[in-house]
Design a protein around this motif. Structure first.
Motif, PDB file in Angstrom:
ATOM      1  N   LEU A  46       4.697   0.224 -11.516  1.00 53.69           N
ATOM      2  CA  LEU A  46       4.821  -0.784 -10.474  1.00 53.69           C
ATOM      3  C   LEU A  46       4.000  -0.362  -9.260  1.00 53.69           C
ATOM      4  CD1 LEU A  46       8.692  -1.262 -10.673  1.00 53.69           C
ATOM      5  CD2 LEU A  46       7.000  -2.943 -11.403  1.00 53.69           C
ATOM      6  N   ASP A  47       3.577  -1.321  -8.470  1.00 57.49           N
ATOM      7  CA  ASP A  47       2.831  -0.998  -7.255  1.00 57.49           C
ATOM      8  C   ASP A  47       3.655  -0.156  -6.298  1.00 57.49           C
ATOM      9  OD1 ASP A  47       0.526  -2.382  -8.013  1.00 57.49           O
ATOM     10  OD2 ASP A  47       1.228  -4.266  -7.157  1.00 57.49           O
ATOM     11  N   VAL A  48       4.981  -0.342  -6.295  1.00 54.77           N
ATOM     12  CA  VAL A  48       5.830   0.310  -5.296  1.00 54.77           C
ATOM     13  C   VAL A  48       6.415   1.635  -5.775  1.00 54.77           C
ATOM     14  CG1 VAL A  48       6.398  -1.876  -4.201  1.00 54.77           C
ATOM     15  CG2 VAL A  48       7.848  -1.007  -6.037  1.00 54.77           C
ATOM     16  N   LEU A  49       6.088   2.050  -7.009  1.00 59.82           N
ATOM     17  CA  LEU A  49       6.565   3.329  -7.530  1.00 59.82           C
ATOM     18  C   LEU A  49       5.402   4.107  -8.132  1.00 59.82           C
ATOM     19  CD1 LEU A  49       9.857   2.320  -9.410  1.00 59.82           C
ATOM     20  CD2 LEU A  49       9.655   3.243  -7.093  1.00 59.82           C
ATOM     21  N   GLY A  81       0.778  -1.221   0.000  1.00 57.40           N
ATOM     22  CA  GLY A  81       0.000   0.000   0.000  1.00 57.40           C
ATOM     23  C   GLY A  81       0.815   1.279   0.000  1.00 57.40           C
ATOM     24  N   ARG A  82       2.142   1.167   0.124  1.00 53.97           N
ATOM     25  CA  ARG A  82       3.003   2.359   0.117  1.00 53.97           C
ATOM     26  C   ARG A  82       3.813   2.377  -1.180  1.00 53.97           C
ATOM     27  NH1 ARG A  82       3.385   4.347   5.395  1.00 53.97           N
ATOM     28  NH2 ARG A  82       3.927   6.321   4.352  1.00 53.97           N
ATOM     29  N   TYR A  83       4.406   3.519  -1.483  1.00 53.21           N
ATOM     30  CA  TYR A  83       5.177   3.642  -2.713  1.00 53.21           C
ATOM     31  C   TYR A  83       6.179   4.782  -2.592  1.00 53.21           C
ATOM     32  CZ  TYR A  83       1.613   7.251  -3.413  1.00 53.21           C
ATOM     33  OH  TYR A  83       0.771   8.328  -3.238  1.00 53.21           O
ATOM     34  N   ASP A 128      -4.074   7.553 -12.328  1.00 52.48           N
ATOM     35  CA  ASP A 128      -5.212   8.273 -12.900  1.00 52.48           C
ATOM     36  C   ASP A 128      -6.191   8.726 -11.811  1.00 52.48           C
ATOM     37  OD1 ASP A 128      -4.378   8.206 -15.518  1.00 52.48           O
ATOM     38  OD2 ASP A 128      -5.513   6.404 -16.038  1.00 52.48           O
ATOM     39  N   TYR A 129      -6.402   7.880 -10.820  1.00 56.34           N
ATOM     40  CA  TYR A 129      -7.311   8.233  -9.725  1.00 56.34           C
ATOM     41  C   TYR A 129      -6.766   9.429  -8.943  1.00 56.34           C
ATOM     42  CZ  TYR A 129      -9.860   7.994  -5.322  1.00 56.34           C
ATOM     43  OH  TYR A 129     -10.601   8.315  -4.212  1.00 56.34           O
ATOM     44  N   ILE A 130      -5.483   9.394  -8.628  1.00 58.38           N
ATOM     45  CA  ILE A 130      -4.866  10.505  -7.899  1.00 58.38           C
ATOM     46  C   ILE A 130      -4.932  11.781  -8.724  1.00 58.38           C
ATOM     47  CG2 ILE A 130      -2.684  11.402  -7.002  1.00 58.38           C
ATOM     48  CD1 ILE A 130      -1.934   8.526  -6.265  1.00 58.38           C
ATOM     49  N   ALA A 131      -4.597  11.672 -10.009  1.00 60.57           N
ATOM     50  CA  ALA A 131      -4.590  12.855 -10.877  1.00 60.57           C
ATOM     51  C   ALA A 131      -5.983  13.455 -11.021  1.00 60.57           C
ATOM     52  CB  ALA A 131      -4.026  12.487 -12.242  1.00 60.57           C
ATOM     53  N   GLU A 161      -0.263  -5.756 -12.722  1.00 63.85           N
ATOM     54  CA  GLU A 161       0.377  -4.753 -11.861  1.00 63.85           C
ATOM     55  C   GLU A 161       0.500  -3.421 -12.584  1.00 63.85           C
ATOM     56  OE1 GLU A 161       4.335  -4.048  -9.057  1.00 63.85           O
ATOM     57  OE2 GLU A 161       4.241  -5.778 -10.404  1.00 63.85           O
ATOM     58  N   ARG A 162       0.863  -3.465 -13.848  1.00 65.45           N
ATOM     59  CA  ARG A 162       0.973  -2.218 -14.612  1.00 65.45           C
ATOM     60  C   ARG A 162      -0.376  -1.522 -14.707  1.00 65.45           C
ATOM     61  NH1 ARG A 162       4.445  -5.501 -17.810  1.00 65.45           N
ATOM     62  NH2 ARG A 162       2.831  -5.823 -19.399  1.00 65.45           N
ATOM     63  N   GLU A 163      -1.432  -2.292 -14.929  1.00 65.14           N
ATOM     64  CA  GLU A 163      -2.770  -1.697 -15.011  1.00 65.14           C
ATOM     65  C   GLU A 163      -3.186  -1.107 -13.663  1.00 65.14           C
ATOM     66  OE1 GLU A 163      -5.216  -4.845 -16.470  1.00 65.14           O
ATOM     67  OE2 GLU A 163      -4.642  -4.541 -18.574  1.00 65.14           O
ATOM     68  N   ARG A 164      -2.839  -1.788 -12.566  1.00 59.46           N
ATOM     69  CA  ARG A 164      -3.136  -1.293 -11.228  1.00 59.46           C
ATOM     70  C   ARG A 164      -2.426   0.034 -10.973  1.00 59.46           C
ATOM     71  NH1 ARG A 164      -2.339  -6.360  -9.196  1.00 59.46           N
ATOM     72  NH2 ARG A 164      -0.253  -5.786  -8.460  1.00 59.46           N
ATOM     73  N   ALA A 165      -1.149   0.066 -11.308  1.00 57.09           N
ATOM     74  CA  ALA A 165      -0.356   1.270 -11.065  1.00 57.09           C
ATOM     75  C   ALA A 165      -0.858   2.436 -11.912  1.00 57.09           C
ATOM     76  CB  ALA A 165       1.113   0.986 -11.357  1.00 57.09           C
ATOM     77  N   ASN A 166      -1.234   2.145 -13.150  1.00 55.23           N
ATOM     78  CA  ASN A 166      -1.748   3.190 -14.028  1.00 55.23           C
ATOM     79  C   ASN A 166      -3.087   3.714 -13.517  1.00 55.23           C
ATOM     80  OD1 ASN A 166      -1.691   4.875 -16.302  1.00 55.23           O
ATOM     81  ND2 ASN A 166      -2.889   3.419 -17.502  1.00 55.23           N
TER      82      ASN A 166
END
Length: 277
Positions: free
Chosen positions: A126-129, A114-116, A252-255, A243-248
């Motif tokens: 990546l989930d971590v970046l 949950g952190r990055y 997008d959600y944050i932006a 994982e790539r789709e999750r990170a993307n």
């Protein structure tokens, strides 16, 4: 002394990854531009090139994109206190940042669920970046030259991401200003040259903790003088498609949330100005 500074107990006392329950950095928590959008960030991550002098037969792999001979290091840091929290050194200068990062993950670099870390566009999804949007104005120097406001969620995200992620660029600049040997190089055997970056990062942390005001001597340092611009496509790395789709989707959600908040603030500011007029 080099061995002492780059080994336990000195090194592990002053350079260590944050705990799983590490709170949101104060720089984020107390600034509405960054919170709650980057609330799960642990710090910033990036690579840098350190000048080396390997034997002639090893210089080919050590030659970087600028034509110099170097080792590529991967580092993470805090956003509030300008402390190094992780250092991986000794990778040939020809290696990409994404490759060096993967080597760190395979070694001992761990990120709590949950952190990055905030990283630049040379790294993959990546989930971590958390990386910026590619092909959109990003670096602070670009914003300074343009002197314009963000016009969409991608530009706003990149601008705020860059202001936080630039912390590690500044930290690299401070480290190399404090210890010029990192730019001039030395001709000790490579097993000692590899130990220089972690040893000097540990010394930097020691100074920061025991003489906090000393950092004011470097107030004019804003970036890493040896950092090449990120080029090419985002690295795919070993991440799965999921994982790539999750990170993307996370980005997008944050932006989107950040853009909606920014537009509401702009609307209220415009209304307040009209009331004054």
């Amino acid at each position: 002394m080099l061995l002492a500074f780059s080994s336990p107990p000195f090194y592990t006392t002053y350079v260590h990854l944050p705990p799983e329950d590490d709170p949101t950095p104060a720089r984020i928590y107390h600034d509405p531009r960054y919170h709650p959008f980057f609330a799960h960030a642990l710090g910033a991550a990036d690579g840098s090139h350190i000048t080396t002098a390997p034997p002639a037969e090893e210089r080919g792999p050590s030659r970087n994109r600028k034509g110099g001979v170097s080792q590529n290091i991967f580092v993470t840091c805090t956003l509030d206190t300008l402390l190094f929290t992780y250092v991986l050194s000794g990778i040939e200068g020809s290696a990409t940042d994404a490759t060096v990062f993967q080597m760190a993950r395979e070694a001992d670099f761990r990120v709590p669920d949950g952190r990055y870390y905030l990283a630049d566009a040379g790294y993959g999804f990546l989930d971590v970046l958390l990386v910026p949007y590619r092909g959109v104005r990003y670096h602070l120097a670009e914003w300074g030259r343009a002197n314009v406001k963000p016009v969409n969620k991608e530009e706003l995200f990149n601008l705020r991401h860059a202001k936080l992620q630039n912390t590690i660029e500044r930290l690299f600049g401070i480290l190399k200003k404090r210890f010029p040997i990192l730019r001039s190089g030395c001709e000790y055997r490579m097993k000692y040259q590899v130990r220089l970056p972690p040893a000097l990062c540990a010394l930097h942390n020691f100074i920061r903790l025991h003489d906090p005001s000393e950092i004011n001597d470097f107030i004019d340092i804003h970036e890493d003088p040896d950092r090449p611009p990120s080029t090419g496509e985002l690295a795919q790395g070993p991440a799965t498609r999921a994982e790539r789709e999750r990170a993307n989707a996370r980005r997008d959600y944050i932006a989107t949330s950040m853009w909606n908040s920014y537009q509401e603030w702009a609307r209220q500011a415009e209304e307040a100005q009209e009331m004054v007029l």
